[in-house]
Structures are given as C-alpha cells and as structure tokens.
Design a protein around this motif. Sequence first.
Motif, PDB file in Angstrom:
ATOM      1  N   THR A 155     -81.341 -76.541 -49.517  1.00  0.00           N
ATOM      2  CA  THR A 155     -80.409 -75.697 -50.260  1.00  0.00           C
ATOM      3  C   THR A 155     -80.824 -75.586 -51.718  1.00  0.00           C
ATOM      4  O   THR A 155     -80.687 -74.522 -52.336  1.00  0.00           O
ATOM      5  N   ALA A 156     -81.345 -76.681 -52.289  1.00  0.00           N
ATOM      6  CA  ALA A 156     -81.833 -76.637 -53.669  1.00  0.00           C
ATOM      7  C   ALA A 156     -82.971 -75.628 -53.804  1.00  0.00           C
ATOM      8  O   ALA A 156     -83.075 -74.922 -54.826  1.00  0.00           O
ATOM      9  N   GLY A 157     -83.815 -75.541 -52.782  1.00  0.00           N
ATOM     10  CA  GLY A 157     -84.879 -74.550 -52.799  1.00  0.00           C
ATOM     11  C   GLY A 157     -84.333 -73.136 -52.824  1.00  0.00           C
ATOM     12  O   GLY A 157     -84.822 -72.273 -53.549  1.00  0.00           O
ATOM     13  N   GLN A 158     -83.288 -72.906 -52.032  1.00  0.00           N
ATOM     14  CA  GLN A 158     -82.679 -71.583 -52.017  1.00  0.00           C
ATOM     15  C   GLN A 158     -81.937 -71.306 -53.327  1.00  0.00           C
ATOM     16  O   GLN A 158     -81.978 -70.188 -53.841  1.00  0.00           O
ATOM     17  N   ILE A 159     -81.256 -72.338 -53.857  1.00  0.00           N
ATOM     18  CA  ILE A 159     -80.571 -72.168 -55.140  1.00  0.00           C
ATOM     19  C   ILE A 159     -81.574 -71.803 -56.229  1.00  0.00           C
ATOM     20  O   ILE A 159     -81.324 -70.921 -57.061  1.00  0.00           O
ATOM     21  N   ALA A 160     -82.729 -72.480 -56.217  1.00  0.00           N
ATOM     22  CA  ALA A 160     -83.769 -72.170 -57.207  1.00  0.00           C
ATOM     23  C   ALA A 160     -84.240 -70.734 -57.055  1.00  0.00           C
ATOM     24  O   ALA A 160     -84.452 -70.021 -58.051  1.00  0.00           O
ATOM     25  N   GLY A 161     -84.391 -70.292 -55.804  1.00  0.00           N
ATOM     26  CA  GLY A 161     -84.811 -68.915 -55.564  1.00  0.00           C
ATOM     27  C   GLY A 161     -83.774 -67.908 -56.031  1.00  0.00           C
ATOM     28  O   GLY A 161     -84.105 -66.905 -56.681  1.00  0.00           O
ATOM     29  N   LEU A 162     -82.508 -68.175 -55.707  1.00  0.00           N
ATOM     30  CA  LEU A 162     -81.446 -67.278 -56.132  1.00  0.00           C
ATOM     31  C   LEU A 162     -81.267 -67.321 -57.648  1.00  0.00           C
ATOM     32  O   LEU A 162     -81.002 -66.290 -58.277  1.00  0.00           O
ATOM     33  N   GLY A 163     -81.411 -68.529 -58.234  1.00  0.00           N
ATOM     34  CA  GLY A 163     -81.306 -68.637 -59.684  1.00  0.00           C
ATOM     35  C   GLY A 163     -82.376 -67.823 -60.384  1.00  0.00           C
ATOM     36  O   GLY A 163     -82.108 -67.120 -61.373  1.00  0.00           O
ATOM     37  N   LEU A 164     -83.602 -67.895 -59.852  1.00  0.00           N
ATOM     38  CA  LEU A 164     -84.686 -67.104 -60.426  1.00  0.00           C
ATOM     39  C   LEU A 164     -84.403 -65.615 -60.256  1.00  0.00           C
ATOM     40  O   LEU A 164     -84.682 -64.809 -61.149  1.00  0.00           O
ATOM     41  N   GLN A 165     -83.815 -65.258 -59.118  1.00  0.00           N
ATOM     42  CA  GLN A 165     -83.477 -63.855 -58.882  1.00  0.00           C
ATOM     43  C   GLN A 165     -82.437 -63.370 -59.888  1.00  0.00           C
ATOM     44  O   GLN A 165     -82.546 -62.258 -60.422  1.00  0.00           O
ATOM     45  N   ILE A 166     -81.440 -64.202 -60.163  1.00  0.00           N
ATOM     46  CA  ILE A 166     -80.412 -63.834 -61.138  1.00  0.00           C
ATOM     47  C   ILE A 166     -81.038 -63.627 -62.517  1.00  0.00           C
ATOM     48  O   ILE A 166     -80.729 -62.660 -63.230  1.00  0.00           O
ATOM     49  N   ILE A 167     -81.943 -64.535 -62.893  1.00  0.00           N
ATOM     50  CA  ILE A 167     -82.615 -64.415 -64.194  1.00  0.00           C
ATOM     51  C   ILE A 167     -83.422 -63.125 -64.264  1.00  0.00           C
ATOM     52  O   ILE A 167     -83.363 -62.373 -65.249  1.00  0.00           O
TER      53      ILE A 167
END
Length: 440
Positions: A155-167
């Motif tokens: 989930t942390a991997g997905q959060i990192a991916g989504l966080g990067l997407q938001i940025i």
Amino acid sequence: MGRQHWKKIWVGSAGNMVEWFDWFVYASFATYFAGAFFPSGNPTAQLMNTAGIFAVGFFMRPVGGWLLGRVGDRKGRKAALTLTVTLMSASAVLIAVAPTYGVAGYGGALVLLVARLLQGLSVGGEYAASATYLTEASDPARRGFASSFQYVSMTAGQIAGLGLQIILQRTMSDDALHSYGWRIPFIVGALGAAVIFYLRRSMLETEVYAEDTSHSAERGTLRALWQHKREAFLVIALTMGGTVAYYTYTTYLTKYLSNSAGLSKQTATLVSFTALIVFACLQPLAGALSDRIGRRPLLITFAVGSTFLTVPVMTLLRHVDGYWPALGLALLALVVVTGYTSINACVKAELFPTGIRALGVALPYAIANALFGGTAEYVALWFKKGGIESGFYWYVAACAAVSLVVYVTMRETKDLDLARVKADEGTGAGEGESSLTTAS
C-alpha cells in the motif's frame, strides 16, 4: 520484537514497496498514457486496451511464482528477493522509454507488453518470497503483526505512486502529463529498485530456512508441491474473494470514480490517496489482533462484509458528487478488506513445510491473482461497456461468498510451528500438519 527482527522486516518490505510502486503506477497513470500507445477514439476502449495489458502481467505471475518460488526454496529467500527487484527495475526502464503510437505505431504497445510480462514474473515471485521471508523472520507469537507489513509496503508503494501523481497533477499541465509526464514515475521506480537491490545484497537469511536440514532433490519442485495439493487448491479458493475486492478498491477505484462517478481525476486520485493511508495504518493493528484471536475470525469478517456490502457500496460510489462521500465509502470498503489483506500472507506461509513454502505460497496465489485479481479491472470495464456496470458489483460479492465457505470450514493456523510443519502427502495428518483442512 528485537532490532534484528525489525531489520529483516524493513529490508523485506522495503523492496516490496518498490515492486508495488512500479506495479500500481501502471494502473494509476493509465488514464494519461492510454492514448499514447493506441489510436485515438473511445476513452473507455483505450482504457480497456491498457487494462488488457495490465491483466497480461497477472497471467505471467504463475510463471514467476513457479520460477522464483523454486529459487526461493532451493537457493534461499534472499536470492529470490534480489532477483525479483532486478526484473522489476528492468521493466520500469522499458516503460519509461517506450515509444508512442505516433512514433512507432503498435511498436510502443509491444514494448509496454514486454515490460508488463517482466513485471508479472517479478511480482509473481515477490509476493511469495516476501510473504515467506516476513513470516519466517518474525517472532512466532507475532507472525500476524510482522507479515501484515507486506500489505503495508504494498500500500505504501501505491500511496507513493498516487502521491507523485498528485504532485505532477498540480505542477504540470494536463497536456504535459499526457505527453511525457506519465513517464516520470517509471523513472523514479527504476531508481528505487536500484537502491533496494543494494540493500537486499546484504540482507540476512531467515533462521527457519538456514536451519532446515531437509535437502531433498525435489525441494521446491512441482512434484513436491503436488504432495500438498489440498493446501494449494485451498490457497486459490481463499485468495479468490480477497484479491478481487482488493484490486476493486485500490487499483480500479481511481478510474471508477473518474470514469463512472464523474469526479475529476484530481479528486478521484486524492480520495484513493487518503483512503490508502488509513488502510496502510490498519494492517499492523489487524495483524496484531489475529495473533491474539486467530486468523479465521478476521477472514470470516472480511468475507461476510464483502459479500453483503459490495453491491450497496459500489452503487453509492457510482453516484457520489464530491470528495467526502467518496472517501467515506472507500474507507468503509477498505476496512472490510483489511480482514483479508492484513493476514493472508502468513496464513498461506503457515500451510507449507520449509522446503516447499515459497513455491507453495507463490504458485497457487499467482494463479488466483491471474484468474481474479488481474482481470478485475478488465471485467469491470467490460460490464460498463456492455451497459450493465452493476453486474460487476455482484461478481465481486460472489467471489467473496466462495471464499467465505473456505474461511468458515478451515482450521486455525496461528499456533503452527513453522520449523515442524512436515510433508505428509497432502493428507494433513500428524503433528505439525501443514494442511488447510476442513473441520470435520
């Protein structure tokens, strides 16, 4: 839990995070690069094409589970974990440099396909290697807690991916994201994999594996796995409902909120990002609870909730008009799914003896994911294109109902001694039995 145990958990799960960052950014950025590799036209059709390639990656997971599970049982958990992250790094590089349809026609889609095949091989082995490593490396009384970090890291991997997407969504124009911005997360994933490769070279092997004295020539082979065919088939059944529900409320949720509910991509991404942070925090809590009350109560709670709540939750999500109602429903669904995700890794690892544990977890789990997890998004879009989107809700509920039958009839695995689980021709008889046998 001592410092050494925490170090093993950190190194094992950190690599898992990078693996799943690369795996999930494909799904979360698909809305931006779908048009880059296929002719312009219906956006749903373009998403179906990219979802089809996403599913192909899942169909390589059984192959990866077999090959890397064999490596894990014969050469060690460390060897398998190092190889998986190498394959994932190569796949991320390929996607990052893949030519678009305008440059190379369908050649770009072919590169994308090859990259997904490599990802499928890698993740097919990563799940089992990390599940086995985390379960074996932990204190026997805290296996549920320790193994829950597999889904924390996923989930942390997905959060990192989504966080990067938001940025990226807030610092780049929509045109720039569709043009080249979607390549950035794959470059980041390749660099992260290189770091994890360095860390895993110095990781410690688990004591359970290092002290195992069985050195049969059939160690890690399909013939040895066949001696535990009951466990293997039941791993498929107990995974069925969990993997469909997990991918529905994680990888597919962002596209569902934007493509079906009509929320903006930015709002849909933020909903998923927030929900997944809460979801990750719940995993160790639920894992620790299973160490006290057992694995079955959590699994049964998940299956009952998913069977009866999926249709109303998905129906309400289809009609949400803002961030907060979407977040509330997503959190409700993910709290239910936690009953499966927090402990499924250790439940499967607890079924098999050391010499076949990695392959025993890898292959049947990968088969279940290929059949149900990898196709979940494609099935959802197929129902949508056919004008009967609600059919997918019932499909998810039905898969959970099948797993519920397994959870209700399975025996508890919490107190099994991993070092004493013996091969017993799949009958499940004797002390330290490995079978997930049904209660008589």
